[in-house]
Design a protein around this motif. Structure first.
Motif, short mmCIF file in Angstrom:
data_model
loop_
_atom_site.label_atom_id
_atom_site.label_comp_id
_atom_site.label_asym_id
_atom_site.label_seq_id
_atom_site.Cartn_x
_atom_site.Cartn_y
_atom_site.Cartn_z
N GLY A 6 0.84 -1.20 0.00
CA GLY A 6 0.00 0.00 0.00
C GLY A 6 0.87 1.24 0.00
N ASN A 7 0.69 2.10 1.00
CA ASN A 7 1.49 3.32 1.09
C ASN A 7 2.72 3.17 1.97
OD1 ASN A 7 -0.21 4.77 -0.56
ND2 ASN A 7 -1.55 5.37 1.13
N THR A 8 2.95 1.98 2.51
CA THR A 8 4.09 1.79 3.40
C THR A 8 5.14 0.89 2.74
OG1 THR A 8 3.10 -0.13 4.48
CG2 THR A 8 2.66 2.01 5.47
N TYR A 9 6.36 1.07 3.18
CA TYR A 9 7.46 0.19 2.76
C TYR A 9 7.87 -0.65 3.95
CZ TYR A 9 7.91 2.58 -1.67
OH TYR A 9 7.67 3.08 -2.93
N LEU A 10 8.09 -1.93 3.67
CA LEU A 10 8.46 -2.87 4.72
C LEU A 10 9.83 -3.45 4.44
CD1 LEU A 10 5.03 -4.70 4.96
CD2 LEU A 10 5.89 -2.90 6.45
N LEU A 11 10.55 -3.73 5.51
CA LEU A 11 11.87 -4.35 5.42
C LEU A 11 11.81 -5.65 6.20
CD1 LEU A 11 15.27 -2.61 5.89
CD2 LEU A 11 14.78 -4.70 7.13
N SER A 12 12.13 -6.74 5.53
CA SER A 12 12.18 -8.05 6.20
C SER A 12 13.62 -8.52 6.30
CB SER A 12 11.37 -9.10 5.43
OG SER A 12 10.00 -8.82 5.51
N LEU A 13 14.01 -8.91 7.50
CA LEU A 13 15.31 -9.54 7.71
C LEU A 13 15.07 -11.04 7.73
CD1 LEU A 13 16.64 -7.27 10.57
CD2 LEU A 13 17.71 -7.55 8.34
N ILE A 14 15.80 -11.78 6.92
CA ILE A 14 15.60 -13.23 6.82
C ILE A 14 16.72 -13.92 7.59
CG2 ILE A 14 15.22 -15.18 5.26
CD1 ILE A 14 13.23 -12.83 4.89
N HIS A 15 16.40 -14.40 8.79
CA HIS A 15 17.38 -15.12 9.61
C HIS A 15 17.35 -16.60 9.24
CE1 HIS A 15 18.08 -11.74 12.33
NE2 HIS A 15 16.79 -11.47 12.18
N MET A 16 18.52 -17.16 8.99
CA MET A 16 18.60 -18.59 8.69
C MET A 16 19.08 -19.34 9.93
SD MET A 16 17.64 -19.42 5.67
CE MET A 16 18.34 -21.02 5.33
N ASN A 17 18.32 -20.36 10.33
CA ASN A 17 18.74 -21.22 11.42
C ASN A 17 19.72 -22.23 10.84
OD1 ASN A 17 18.86 -23.59 13.13
ND2 ASN A 17 17.12 -22.74 14.25
N GLU A 18 20.97 -22.18 11.27
CA GLU A 18 22.01 -23.04 10.70
C GLU A 18 21.74 -24.52 10.94
OE1 GLU A 18 24.42 -22.10 8.63
OE2 GLU A 18 23.50 -20.12 8.80
N THR A 19 21.09 -24.84 12.05
CA THR A 19 20.83 -26.24 12.38
C THR A 19 19.69 -26.80 11.54
OG1 THR A 19 21.45 -25.68 14.64
CG2 THR A 19 20.42 -27.82 14.29
N SER A 20 18.55 -26.11 11.53
CA SER A 20 17.37 -26.63 10.85
C SER A 20 17.27 -26.17 9.40
CB SER A 20 16.10 -26.21 11.59
OG SER A 20 15.93 -24.81 11.47
N LYS A 21 18.11 -25.18 9.01
CA LYS A 21 18.07 -24.58 7.67
C LYS A 21 16.73 -23.91 7.38
CE LYS A 21 22.21 -25.95 6.64
NZ LYS A 21 23.24 -25.13 7.21
N GLN A 22 15.99 -23.56 8.43
CA GLN A 22 14.71 -22.87 8.28
C GLN A 22 14.94 -21.36 8.25
OE1 GLN A 22 12.65 -25.20 7.25
NE2 GLN A 22 11.02 -24.81 8.70
N ALA A 23 14.23 -20.70 7.36
CA ALA A 23 14.30 -19.25 7.29
C ALA A 23 13.17 -18.65 8.11
CB ALA A 23 14.17 -18.79 5.84
#
Length: 95
Positions: free
Chosen positions: A33-50
Protein backbone atom coordinates in the motif's frame (compact mmCIF):
# COMPACT_ATOMS: atom_id res chain seq x y z
CA UNK A 1 36.81 9.25 -1.26
CA UNK A 2 34.07 8.76 1.36
CA UNK A 3 30.79 7.16 0.37
CA UNK A 4 28.11 9.75 -0.34
CA UNK A 5 25.04 8.56 1.45
CA UNK A 6 21.66 10.02 0.71
CA UNK A 7 19.53 10.80 3.74
CA UNK A 8 16.32 11.30 1.77
CA UNK A 9 15.59 9.34 -1.39
CA UNK A 10 12.64 7.63 -3.02
CA UNK A 11 12.15 4.37 -1.11
CA UNK A 12 11.01 2.67 -4.33
CA UNK A 13 14.69 2.40 -5.39
CA UNK A 14 15.25 0.03 -2.46
CA UNK A 15 12.56 -2.48 -3.41
CA UNK A 16 14.12 -5.91 -3.93
CA UNK A 17 16.47 -8.43 -2.34
CA UNK A 18 19.69 -7.31 -0.66
CA UNK A 19 22.63 -9.47 0.35
CA UNK A 20 24.93 -8.48 3.23
CA UNK A 21 28.61 -8.04 2.46
CA UNK A 22 29.28 -8.95 6.13
CA UNK A 23 27.22 -12.17 6.25
CA UNK A 24 24.36 -10.55 8.17
CA UNK A 25 20.77 -11.63 7.45
CA UNK A 26 19.44 -11.14 3.92
CA UNK A 27 17.10 -8.16 3.55
CA UNK A 28 13.98 -7.90 1.39
CA UNK A 29 12.33 -4.51 0.93
CA UNK A 30 8.86 -4.26 -0.55
CA UNK A 31 5.86 -1.99 -0.71
CA UNK A 32 2.52 -2.69 0.92
CA UNK A 33 0.00 0.00 0.00
CA UNK A 34 1.49 3.32 1.09
CA UNK A 35 4.09 1.79 3.40
CA UNK A 36 7.46 0.19 2.76
CA UNK A 37 8.46 -2.87 4.72
CA UNK A 38 11.87 -4.35 5.42
CA UNK A 39 12.18 -8.05 6.20
CA UNK A 40 15.31 -9.54 7.71
CA UNK A 41 15.60 -13.23 6.82
CA UNK A 42 17.38 -15.12 9.61
CA UNK A 43 18.60 -18.59 8.69
CA UNK A 44 18.74 -21.22 11.42
CA UNK A 45 22.01 -23.04 10.70
CA UNK A 46 20.83 -26.24 12.38
CA UNK A 47 17.37 -26.63 10.85
CA UNK A 48 18.07 -24.58 7.67
CA UNK A 49 14.71 -22.87 8.28
CA UNK A 50 14.30 -19.25 7.29
CA UNK A 51 12.46 -16.99 9.71
CA UNK A 52 11.59 -13.48 8.54
CA UNK A 53 11.14 -10.53 10.86
CA UNK A 54 9.35 -7.62 9.19
CA UNK A 55 9.54 -3.95 10.12
CA UNK A 56 7.84 -0.85 8.76
CA UNK A 57 10.30 1.70 7.35
CA UNK A 58 9.71 4.99 9.17
CA UNK A 59 10.96 8.50 8.50
CA UNK A 60 11.87 11.46 10.70
CA UNK A 61 14.09 14.55 10.44
CA UNK A 62 17.20 12.29 10.47
CA UNK A 63 16.09 10.12 7.55
CA UNK A 64 14.72 6.58 7.20
CA UNK A 65 14.92 3.91 9.90
CA UNK A 66 13.34 0.82 11.43
CA UNK A 67 12.97 -0.03 15.10
CA UNK A 68 15.08 -3.20 15.43
CA UNK A 69 15.66 -4.98 18.74
CA UNK A 70 14.53 -1.85 20.61
CA UNK A 71 17.11 0.21 18.74
CA UNK A 72 16.94 2.61 15.84
CA UNK A 73 18.49 1.08 12.71
CA UNK A 74 19.18 3.86 10.19
CA UNK A 75 18.73 3.17 6.49
CA UNK A 76 21.03 4.83 3.98
CA UNK A 77 21.53 4.41 0.26
CA UNK A 78 24.51 5.10 -1.99
CA UNK A 79 23.06 5.97 -5.40
CA UNK A 80 26.38 5.69 -7.26
CA UNK A 81 27.24 2.22 -5.92
CA UNK A 82 23.59 1.03 -5.63
CA UNK A 83 24.37 -0.01 -2.06
CA UNK A 84 22.05 -0.19 0.93
CA UNK A 85 23.52 0.71 4.33
CA UNK A 86 21.93 -0.39 7.59
CA UNK A 87 23.59 1.34 10.54
CA UNK A 88 24.54 -1.63 12.75
CA UNK A 89 24.45 -4.34 10.05
CA UNK A 90 26.66 -2.67 7.46
CA UNK A 91 26.51 -2.63 3.68
CA UNK A 92 24.20 -4.60 1.40
CA UNK A 93 24.46 -5.26 -2.32
CA UNK A 94 21.45 -5.83 -4.56
CA UNK A 95 20.86 -9.51 -5.22
Amino acid sequence: MPMKEERYFDLSVLVGNWESVNLHPTVIIYRNGNTYLLSLIHMNETSKQASPATYEIQEDENGYFISYNLKRLSIGYDVRLDMLKLSSLGDYMRN
